[in-house]
Write an enzyme that holds these catalytic residues in place. Structure first.
Site: not given
Length: 268
Positions: A59, A86, A157, A161, A192
């Site tokens: 984790d 990733n 998010y 990034k 995905t």
């Protein structure tokens, strides 16, 4: 084209599905020995089992986990040449996408940053000394088009990034002269499990738009995001760019961001 990767050692995080799984498969096919990290395994990852693949259950939101994963590369294969950060997206228990800045509280922001940025910082901190011992290496951070195109959707998010993109530039400046290249790959919407699984982005958007799961994937999402290609990105298309950046064929490429987004970003 021979990517000259045979015998190299890589760590790939978020490796059990989606983009990470495609990266692992691609690197193995190029002769790379891979430590694949994810919370759990998958049938698809297990199908790649062999002497050149070690799976580490981890984790990455646990502060010690990224360093322990990187250390396994040295334990199993004697060093490290490639790090692919990733793992990212929604942390456990978090529903994305969000449609407004006000939908995320402080705890939500902390979780998103722990998973999408701080885990990367910790992995790099462990990886760079190993790479320097071998005369250099390649770090590829999987970012997002959201890091370059601000939006009220998933603002936390996107901010994480954007931080990753800045980090890669800074790292490339400090460690490039010592042979460690650092680049980012910024996918757009990729087909995905983040999109396709039950309760994933397709279902969330379907509820918002009064549509259904398949229509979102095939029509609503590509049109909403004005994708030039008219479809979501295939994970293999991202993996191929990652493999090239990991390769000595990209020896003069560092501090760069490669967009694989189906034409999502329109700005020059």
């Amino acid at each position: 084209m021979d990517l000259r990767l045979s015998g190299k050692v890589a760590v790939v995080t978020g490796a059990s599905k989606g983009i990470g799984l495609a990266i692992v498969s691609t690197l193995l096919a190029e002769g790379v020995r891979v430590v694949a990290a994810s919370r759990g395994s998958s049938e698809e990852l297990e199908a790649l089992a062999g002497p050149d693949l070690v799976h580490v259950a981890a984790d990455l939101m646990e502060p010690d986990a990224p360093g322990l994963v990187v250390a396994r590369a040295a334990e199993e294969f004697g060093g490290l040449d490639i790090l692919v950060n990733n793992a990212g997206g929604r942390p456990p228990g978090v529903t994305l996408p969000r449609s407004s800045f006000f939908e995320a509280n402080d705890d939500d922001w902390r979780a998103v940053f722990e998973f999408n940025l701080f885990s990367v910082v910790r992995a790099v901190r462990a990886a760079v000394p190993l790479m320097l011992r071998r005369g250099g290496g390649s770090i590829v951070n999987v970012s997002s088009a959201n890091g370059r195109q601000p939006s009220p959707m998933n603002v936390d998010y996107g901010a994480a990034k954007a931080g990753m993109n800045n980090l890669a530039k800074a790292l490339s400046e400090e460690f490039g002269p010592q042979g460690v290249r650092v680049n980012t790959v910024s996918p757009g919407p990729v087909l995905t499990p983040w999109w396709t699984e039950k309760g994933g982005a397709a279902d969330v958007i379907a509820a918002m738009a009064g549509s259904d799961h398949d229509s979102v994937l095939n029509k609503v999402a590509p049109e909403m995001m004005r994708l030039t290609t008219g479809r979501l990105v295939d994970p293999q298309e991202v993996a191929d760019v990652v493999a090239l950046l990991a390769s000595p064929r990209s020896a003069s490429t560092t501090g760069a961001d490669f967009v694989v987004d189906g034409g999502l970003l329109k700005a020059v």
